[in-house]
Design an enzyme around this catalytic site. Sequence first.
Site, mmCIF file in Angstrom:
data_model
loop_
_atom_site.group_PDB
_atom_site.id
_atom_site.type_symbol
_atom_site.label_atom_id
_atom_site.label_comp_id
_atom_site.label_asym_id
_atom_site.label_seq_id
_atom_site.Cartn_x
_atom_site.Cartn_y
_atom_site.Cartn_z
ATOM 1 N N GLY A 236 0.824 -1.215 0.000
ATOM 2 C CA GLY A 236 0.000 0.000 0.000
ATOM 3 C C GLY A 236 0.847 1.248 0.000
ATOM 4 N NE ARG B 109 8.840 6.057 0.036
ATOM 5 C CZ ARG B 109 10.110 6.219 -0.262
ATOM 6 N NH1 ARG B 109 10.793 7.194 0.285
ATOM 7 N NH2 ARG B 109 10.704 5.421 -1.122
ATOM 8 C CE LYS C 70 8.407 7.467 -3.817
ATOM 9 N NZ LYS C 70 8.826 6.847 -5.078
ATOM 10 C CG ASP D 66 11.017 7.364 7.485
ATOM 11 O OD1 ASP D 66 10.548 7.095 6.349
ATOM 12 O OD2 ASP D 66 12.146 7.852 7.656
ATOM 13 N NE ARG E 295 0.912 1.917 -6.733
ATOM 14 C CZ ARG E 295 2.118 2.459 -6.638
ATOM 15 N NH1 ARG E 295 3.178 1.688 -6.679
ATOM 16 N NH2 ARG E 295 2.256 3.756 -6.498
ATOM 17 C CG ASP F 146 5.075 -3.392 -4.919
ATOM 18 O OD1 ASP F 146 5.661 -4.448 -5.207
ATOM 19 O OD2 ASP F 146 5.626 -2.461 -4.322
ATOM 20 C CG ASN F 147 7.513 -0.655 -7.394
ATOM 21 O OD1 ASN F 147 6.728 -0.061 -6.663
ATOM 22 N ND2 ASN F 147 8.707 -1.049 -6.984
ATOM 23 C CG ASP G 290 6.466 3.358 -7.150
ATOM 24 O OD1 ASP G 290 5.903 4.463 -7.245
ATOM 25 O OD2 ASP G 290 6.115 2.484 -6.341
HETATM 26 P P1 AMP Z 1 9.003 0.405 -3.321
HETATM 27 O O1 AMP Z 1 9.335 -0.971 -3.809
HETATM 28 O O2 AMP Z 1 10.186 1.216 -2.903
HETATM 29 O O3 AMP Z 1 8.175 1.162 -4.310
HETATM 30 O O4 AMP Z 1 8.142 0.287 -1.978
HETATM 31 C C1 AMP Z 1 7.577 -0.904 -1.468
HETATM 32 C C2 AMP Z 1 6.599 -0.593 -0.363
HETATM 33 O O5 AMP Z 1 7.256 0.011 0.745
HETATM 34 C C3 AMP Z 1 5.491 0.346 -0.750
HETATM 35 O O6 AMP Z 1 4.324 -0.078 -0.102
HETATM 36 C C4 AMP Z 1 5.968 1.679 -0.214
HETATM 37 O O7 AMP Z 1 4.903 2.557 0.055
HETATM 38 C C5 AMP Z 1 6.668 1.261 1.050
HETATM 39 N N1 AMP Z 1 7.721 2.194 1.473
HETATM 40 C C6 AMP Z 1 8.908 2.419 0.882
HETATM 41 N N2 AMP Z 1 9.617 3.335 1.562
HETATM 42 C C7 AMP Z 1 8.865 3.707 2.622
HETATM 43 C C8 AMP Z 1 9.025 4.612 3.729
HETATM 44 N N3 AMP Z 1 10.139 5.336 3.870
HETATM 45 N N4 AMP Z 1 8.020 4.730 4.598
HETATM 46 C C9 AMP Z 1 6.904 4.007 4.487
HETATM 47 N N5 AMP Z 1 6.687 3.140 3.498
HETATM 48 C C10 AMP Z 1 7.651 2.978 2.562
HETATM 49 MG MG MG Z 2 6.578 1.177 -4.976
#
Ligand code: AMP
Ligand code: MG
Length: 491
Positions: free
Chosen positions: A93, A96, A115, A127, A185, A257-258, A267
């Site tokens: 989900g 951020r 973002k 975070d 996505r 998810d991307n 992403d």
């Molecule tokens: P990503 O593969 O980097 O696009 O992210 C995978 C998942 O981790 C997604 O659900 C993002 O929303 C979550 N995510 C990545 N970085 C953070 C962060 N700093 N704080 C909270 N959620 C994050």
């Molecule tokens: Mg992502």
Amino acid sequence: MSLAASLDELSLNNSFAALPPDFYTRLEPQGLTAPRLLHANEDAAALLGLDPRALGSEAFLRVFAGLDPLPGGATLAAVYSGHQFGVWAGQLGDGRAHLLGEVRGPQGNWELQLKGAGLTPYSRMGDGRAVLRSSVREYLASEAMHGLGIPTTRALALVVSDDPVIRETVETAAIVTRMAPSFVRFGSFEHWASRRQPELLRQLADYVIDNYYPACRTAGEGAAPYLSLLREVIGRTARLMAQWQHVGFCHGVMNTDNMSILGLTLDYGPYGFMDAFRLDHVCNHSDNQGRYAWNRQPSVALWNLYRLGGALNVLIGDVDAVKAELEAFEPQFTTAFHDGMAAKLGIGSWRVDDEALLDGLLKLMHDQRADFTLTFRHLSDALLGQTQPFLDLYMDRDAAAAWLQQWSARQDDLGGDREARALAMNRINPLYVLRNHLAENAIRAAKQGDTSVLVELLRILRNPFDVHAGAEIYASLPPDWASDLEVSCSS
Ligand code: AMP
Ligand code: MG
């Protein structure tokens, strides 16, 4: 249609927020302290029908620093799931990301998403923040991809603050505002399939069809629109993969998810445009297995489409029909890849024996770590008799010259106007791409409050095919210091 002078004159649609609350959580962003606007994108504002003068206002800064809601919007974080590095990760989900609302623009609707504006129910261990470094990289990359003519999310604004964010070191916070017609996505579909909630899955599929793929509705009764949706997503994804391969782009984290349901590049994290070519180049330092290497991107996309197909099959109920659609990926990718490569090589339409010519070039580039972008760009010089710039990219010049000979023979078969062909090649082979060291230069300057490098890079990358006077440094090979640069999932 006249331009909106300020954000509160925009017309909002908020279609995603009109779905049932199962799909998201309504919430408030947590804004940045003492925010500063690092950059705002006039091209993106034009898509919203927003007067560029509004970009300098305090009201604009406060909305895109996460301090005020978008007038008329409905702020939410969406839920989705996904496969990460080939493994089912369950619920993810918007951890951020905050969707502010959907704006009716002059040529279509755009969702605006912050973002890095703090925690959401989907933040898990994160975070909710994003650092300046990764936000500058996302901002630049999306505009660079757009300049290359590759489908992508866009970027509207980049806001920074001195708020500390802890990564490997203490960095500072930023918020990038992204725009896309939709941020749905593959993983959004996997979510409801895995939860065995077919009615919500159907609702999501109907939403996507009605808003973004209306032609699928006319495909027939029952399951036909869903099969048609899958077919369209397969086609778009196949073409997107060909376009990535054509410019030496590596996404870095092709988790389901991307993967955009609209076939957009989505992403931007540890992505990279290759300098020295390697077939199995891995841009993401955290990708130890090389799952998302350059030459694996098309097959990974297909793997991801299988996950989408599996989810949609809950509605379609016909594995064989789903499989038949998925089998169309490879020929569609191959055709798009070959067509684009034929244009890059300036060889008219693709012939079967061109496979050997292309493989020969890729092998030569790989063996000698030749620069991807300049190899293709200098072919147009070679076409006009200037072989030196091409040969200079190769240590083993004899091998490079031998390949040029084969390519020349192919050119002789074509005949025709070489000048015109060279010009056409320069419309498809960029001179400038967002090399890692260029992004790094923009980041280092931005950390000092100097946006001049960012502004200049944007200017060049928006038009990466034309020669920009005095911009030689932006087309050059990376300097020695850049060999230490590493990009990872840390963002
Ligand atoms: P990503 O593969 O980097 O696009 O992210 C995978 C998942 O981790 C997604 O659900 C993002 O929303 C979550 N995510 C990545 N970085 C953070 C962060 N700093 N704080 C909270 N959620 C994050
Ligand atoms: Mg992502």
